[in-house]
Design an enzyme around this catalytic site. Structure first.
Site, PDB file in Angstrom:
ATOM      1  N   ALA A 283      84.915 162.501  20.613  1.00  0.00           N
ATOM      2  CA  ALA A 283      84.628 161.310  19.824  1.00  0.00           C
ATOM      3  C   ALA A 283      84.766 160.040  20.661  1.00  0.00           C
ATOM      4  O   ALA A 283      84.010 159.083  20.486  1.00  0.00           O
ATOM      5  CB  ALA A 283      85.571 161.236  18.621  1.00  0.00           C
ATOM      6  N   ILE A 285      84.243 159.605  23.893  1.00  0.00           N
ATOM      7  CA  ILE A 285      83.161 159.403  24.865  1.00  0.00           C
ATOM      8  C   ILE A 285      81.849 159.291  24.086  1.00  0.00           C
ATOM      9  O   ILE A 285      81.401 160.264  23.496  1.00  0.00           O
ATOM     10  CB  ILE A 285      83.085 160.580  25.858  1.00  0.00           C
ATOM     11  CG1 ILE A 285      84.415 160.727  26.603  1.00  0.00           C
ATOM     12  CG2 ILE A 285      81.930 160.377  26.828  1.00  0.00           C
ATOM     13  CD1 ILE A 285      84.507 161.979  27.444  1.00  0.00           C
ATOM     14  N   ASP A 329      54.406 134.103  43.912  1.00  0.00           N
ATOM     15  CA  ASP A 329      53.259 133.832  44.761  1.00  0.00           C
ATOM     16  C   ASP A 329      52.443 132.732  44.087  1.00  0.00           C
ATOM     17  O   ASP A 329      52.453 132.600  42.863  1.00  0.00           O
ATOM     18  CB  ASP A 329      52.433 135.118  44.902  1.00  0.00           C
ATOM     19  CG  ASP A 329      51.232 134.933  45.804  1.00  0.00           C
ATOM     20  OD1 ASP A 329      51.389 134.251  46.833  1.00  0.00           O
ATOM     21  OD2 ASP A 329      50.158 135.462  45.497  1.00  0.00           O
ATOM     22  N   ASP A 649      50.454 139.395  43.788  1.00  0.00           N
ATOM     23  CA  ASP A 649      49.288 140.218  43.493  1.00  0.00           C
ATOM     24  C   ASP A 649      48.680 140.863  44.725  1.00  0.00           C
ATOM     25  O   ASP A 649      47.801 141.703  44.611  1.00  0.00           O
ATOM     26  CB  ASP A 649      48.213 139.392  42.770  1.00  0.00           C
ATOM     27  CG  ASP A 649      47.749 138.192  43.595  1.00  0.00           C
ATOM     28  OD1 ASP A 649      48.303 137.985  44.698  1.00  0.00           O
ATOM     29  OD2 ASP A 649      46.841 137.468  43.148  1.00  0.00           O
ATOM     30  N   ASP A 653      52.547 141.019  49.263  1.00  0.00           N
ATOM     31  CA  ASP A 653      53.699 140.837  48.373  1.00  0.00           C
ATOM     32  C   ASP A 653      54.473 142.134  48.128  1.00  0.00           C
ATOM     33  O   ASP A 653      55.608 142.098  47.644  1.00  0.00           O
ATOM     34  CB  ASP A 653      53.238 140.293  47.015  1.00  0.00           C
ATOM     35  CG  ASP A 653      52.521 138.965  47.131  1.00  0.00           C
ATOM     36  OD1 ASP A 653      53.014 138.115  47.889  1.00  0.00           O
ATOM     37  OD2 ASP A 653      51.477 138.788  46.490  1.00  0.00           O
TER      38      ASP A 653
END
Length: 925
Positions: A283, A285, A329, A649, A653
């Site tokens: 009970a 845990i 960016d 994009d 990156d």
């Protein structure tokens, strides 16, 4: 050789390096030798872990091992349903982890696909087409418009060559290339104009070059290596859950042992106490915690999809909620990635051009007044030159394409060709001048193409009255070809005063980060020779200047402002020029005149990591940076304790996106490489979607804290009920089956309903929580312990009141245990509403979360079932309760939440009264 700066070598020196003949190329023997020395021209992936091992690795996590222990204990107790449920949770988490890691490996495959499949080379004096993987350093290579460059090459001959490098450098405009030597020592990637890089696209012109780097030595190969060697950061949620699991195990086992020992020492049966201890451990845990976390995250993901944010990794939702810095960016993320003419200069007047993107709709205004294009011959001439001296095409995308791209009406126009020419074409279309409207009046006869030396382009067109030369180019060089200027509708000699005015206007527009082009024309006399290209471009009539820029998205300024209110700093990281980056940053509110520092790639390259760390918090813009620089910036911010979100994009990156605490890529313009490296994809490429995602992330984390608070306070109450009773030598207030039932009913649906609770009103006005904040931070630990103690005391008090009526009677003991059992359940079900607010149970409408109301009512019905269904009473050791017992149960069950709630209300009233008293003005005498 890999350390040599190829852009500093002359054509002859480059040829000599690999002993290449400029006409013959490499011989077969030289190709074989170089292939053995440098290897194939391919992106190499590290040895892959087998899918089976990858799947098994998911079960090494500490909390998973805890759950395995809970399965064994539940099995020994005969709680097979619990055991099966926990196994299902373990397997589900394992599959989710496996899928995420397996998909992450696809980023390299996407990178490999950007390599060209074939290449045209000259070997042994023969031009041939070969597989790009067979290229070797020293190969003489030919490229033309539409080709993807198959390796890093040093150009030795160029003809009107332009290359689109945005995926690598982030710069939105095609770059003009040449073959001249660059003398500078440290030149950013985007300015290495005599080099071509693997994976970039030729948009115009032709060239011959020598392959100088192949495979993993190329700039694209370096990015692949960065991706492979960049470890994905462990999310704060993962770290905190592992930390929580260890704390729970230690506390639960310690307290359970103490309860069992105390019970045995006070005369309780050893076997009975062992079962009670094991039940208490199960009970204590919260084995359902990982499942509830997963469900809360999954539901959050569904909400985010509706807000145009696609989550690829579940824990990243919570991580975004604690982001303190967003590294963004510029091109395509903060800006539209659509070059647009925004200003014109002509006849000493600045004209503003309105309109959005490529849509051919807008107005020309001077000092706020709309200009009538049809009545102004000078403007009409400028528009004509913009359209005629142009090779781009403007086209409207079909409705089918719009639906597929999920684009709105203003975005349904696209440009095929050079972005700069596209901007001029849209400018003309805004004034009603298009190819179709001019083609009946003007027919092109000849083109003098743009190149890096001339820095201008001209077209010769035929019309009913004769012929016309239209020219566009760099203003300072174009003026050298001009003898006249169109001034107030008349052709006027270009004197020194007018020249200075034009050059001054050019400098002013350039300082505003505008890309400036001059436009000129001349009528061709019938007697004049048209074979001398140089003569055709002499004695031109200067018309005006066009200033264009990739404009910021309109909605981004508001999004950045919201980020500031939420305590989140936005940093622009771009491969574009510093002047352009600073101008966009000022327009968006990233930097102001009185603050915000800018660093360029050259300055960054000279800094050590320690120097970068010292000033990183003061920098708002990083310009002209390379992929390695982006990665350094992200890691520096992380060393300073920031939780970093990196958006982008392009291919350039991807390493930084992967290294960031949360990587965000663009869904429409983003490359496959950046998407696969990211944790979050913005399906609308809109920076504002990040703000929505941050709000969701914060809300999800707070909901996780809510049900941790609920679960642990309830479990503390259960443990203390047993612990205090054993220490006082009292009988067991709860039997093992009741403990397990409480755990099953109260920890299930109510906890899950908290996971979908609505956020509190001030969520986005709070600063980001510290990256290293403990899961029990902000007084959560105190709330868990204090509520747990009061729940335990109230449960035990109700048990003792019934027990003292007839201490030795077995029936009284069962009735007392039933009252304790009911009090504990009801206290937890009332406490769950208290957990919805950071203040108290009185501060939020309990009917706002109807899922929680239904979950609580369901649990109450289950409680009544085990109390009043005859068949269940022997199993759960319960009896039916009367009105008096229920009055006792409800009073003691309500005390924990209402006691602390009343205290919170009193404190709030006292603070308000104190503020009013402090701010009130003294009365005049």
């Amino acid at each position: 050789m890999s350390q040599r700066k190829w852009y500093q070598l002359s054509t002859d020196e480059t040829l000599e390096t690999y002993r290449v003949n400029a006409k013959e190329g490499l011989s077969g023997k030289e190709v074989t030798r170089n292939l053995e020395e440098f290897g194939e021209n391919v992106i190499i992936e590290k040895q892959k872990i087998s899918p089976i091992i990858l799947f098994l690795n998911q079960f090494k996590d500490f909390m998973v091992l805890v759950l395995v222990g809970a399965v064994l204990i539940s099995g020994l107790l005969g709680e097979y349903l619990d055991a099966i449920t926990i196994i299902a949770i373990i397997v589900m988490n394992g599959i989710l982890g496996f899928v995420q890691e397996f998909r992450a490996e696809r980023s390299l495959r996407a990178l490999k696909e950007m390599s060209a499949p074939t290449a045209r080379v000259i070997r042994n004096g023969v031009e041939m087409s070969i597989k790009a993987s067979e290229l070797v350093p020293g190969d003489l290579i030919l490229v033309t418009g539409g080709d993807r460059i198959p390796a890093d090459i040093r150009f030795i001959n160029t003809n009107g060559l332009q290359v689109e490098e945005s995926a690598l450098t982030g710069e939105s405009v095609s770059v003009t290339k040449h073959h001249e030597t660059i003398e500078e020592d440290e030149v950013p990637l985007g300015d290495q104009r005599n080099l071509g890089f693997m994976g970039t696209m030729i948009t115009k012109g032709t060239a011959k070059g020598i392959v100088v780097k192949t495979g993993m030595d190329t700039e694209m190969g370096k990015i692949a290596d960065l991706i492979q060697n960049t470890e994905s950061a462990e999310t704060p949620l993962q770290h905190r859950l592992e930390q929580l699991g260890k704390i729970l195990i230690a506390l639960s086992i310690g307290l359970t042992i103490m309860v069992v020992v105390a019970g045995i020492l006070h005369g309780q049966p050893t076997y009975g106490m062992f079962l009670a201890g094991v039940s208490l451990a199960v009970a204590a845990i919260p084995e359902g915690l990982p499942a509830i976390v997963t469900i809360a995250l999954a539901l959050g993901v569904q909400r985010m999809i509706k807000r145009k944010a696609i989550v690829r990794k579940l824990p990243s939702v919570e991580t975004l909620g604690c982001a303190s810095v967003i590294c963004s960016d510029k091109t395509g993320t903060l800006t539209q990635n659509k070059m647009t003419v925004t200003h014109l200069w002509m006849e000493d007047k600045i004209l503003e051009v309105s309109g959005d993107g490529y849509r051919p709709a807008g107005e020309l205004k001077h000092k706020g007044k709309t200009m009538d294009v049809q009545k102004d011959s000078s403007i009409r001439r400028l528009m004509q030159i913009s359209v005629l001296c142009n090779n781009a095409t403007l086209q409207k995308t079909s409705d089918k394409q719009n639906k597929k791209r999920n684009q709105k009406q203003q975005s349904d126009w696209s440009i095929d060709g050079d972005p700069t020419e596209g901007a001029l074409l849209v400018l003309g279309a805004k004034a009603g001048m298009t190819y179709s409207s001019l083609q009946n009046l003007y027919q092109r006869e000849k083109e003098l193409p743009f190149d890096s030396e001339r820095k201008r382009m001209s077209v010769l067109v035929k019309h009913q009255g004769g012929k016309l030369i239209c020219t566009k180019g760099a203003p300072d060089l174009l003026l050298d070809r001009c003898s006249y200027v169109l001034w107030e509708g008349k052709v006027t000699p270009l004197n020194e005063t007018l020249r200075k005015k034009i050059l001054s206007a050019n400098e002013a527009m350039a300082r505003s980060a505008l890309r400036v082009l001059g436009l000129a024309y001349r009528d061709i006399r019938k007697s004049e020779s048209q074979d001398d290209d140089e003569a055709l471009e002499n004695n031109l009539i200067f018309v005006g200047l066009t200033g264009m820029i990739d404009p910021p998205r309109k909605e981004v300024h508001e999004a950045i402002f919201k980020c500031k209110k939420a305590g989140i700093k936005t940093v622009m990281i771009t491969g574009d020029h510093q002047t352009t980056a600073e101008a966009i940053a000022r327009q968006l509110g990233i930097v102001y005149k009185d603050g915000g520092r800018t660093i360029n790639g050259k300055q960054l390259a000279k800094m050590s990591d320690d120097e970068l760390d010292q000033m990183i918090d003061d920098v708002n813009v990083f310009a002209r940076v390379s992929p390695e620089h982006k990665l350094r910036i992200v890691k520096s911010l992380q060393r300073k304790g920031h939780v970093v979100a990196m958006t982008g994009d392009g291919v350039n990156d991807a390493p930084a996106i992967k290294a960031a605490d949360i990587g965000i890529s663009m869904g429409i313009t983003g490359t496959d490489v950046s998407k696969e490296a990211s944790a979050l994809v913005l399906s609308d490429d809109n920076f504002t979607t990040i703000v929505s995602a941050i709000e969701e992330g914060r809300g999800i984390y707070e909901n996780i804290r809510k049900f941790i608070r609920y679960l642990l306070a309830s479990n503390v109450g259960e443990i203390l009920t047993m612990f205090i009773a054993m220490m006082m030598g009292m009988p067991l207030p709860l039997v093992p089956i009741q403990i397990l039932w409480v755990n099953l009913v109260t920890d299930g649906l109510p906890a899950m309903a908290l996971g979908v609770d609505q956020a509190e009103d001030d969520l986005m006005k709070q600063k980001p929580r510290p990256a290293k904040e403990n899961i029990f931070g902000r007084r959560l630990g105190w709330k868990i312990i204090s509520r747990g103690i009061v729940i335990g005391i109230c449960t035990l008090a109700a048990f003792w009141i019934i027990l003292r009526e007839n201490p030795g009677d077995p029936d009284t003991l069962v009735r007392a245990q039933t009252v304790a059992f009911s009090t504990l359940v009801m206290a937890q079900l009332i406490h769950v509403f208290d957990c919805r607010s950071s203040q108290s149970i009185f501060h939020r409408n309990i009917f706002q979360n109807m899922y929680l109301v239904i979950a609580v009512l369901s649990s109450v019905l289950l409680l009544l079932g085990v109390l009043y269904i005859d068949a269940l009473q022997p199993i759960f050791k319960t009896v039916g309760l009367g009105l008096n017992e229920w009055s006792l149960v409800l009073v003691f069950a309500g005390i924990p939440s209402f006691f602390f709630g009343a205290g919170s209300v009193i404190k709030t009233m006292f603070r308000k009264k104190k503020r009013i008293k402090f701010s009130s003005k003294p009365m005049a005498r």
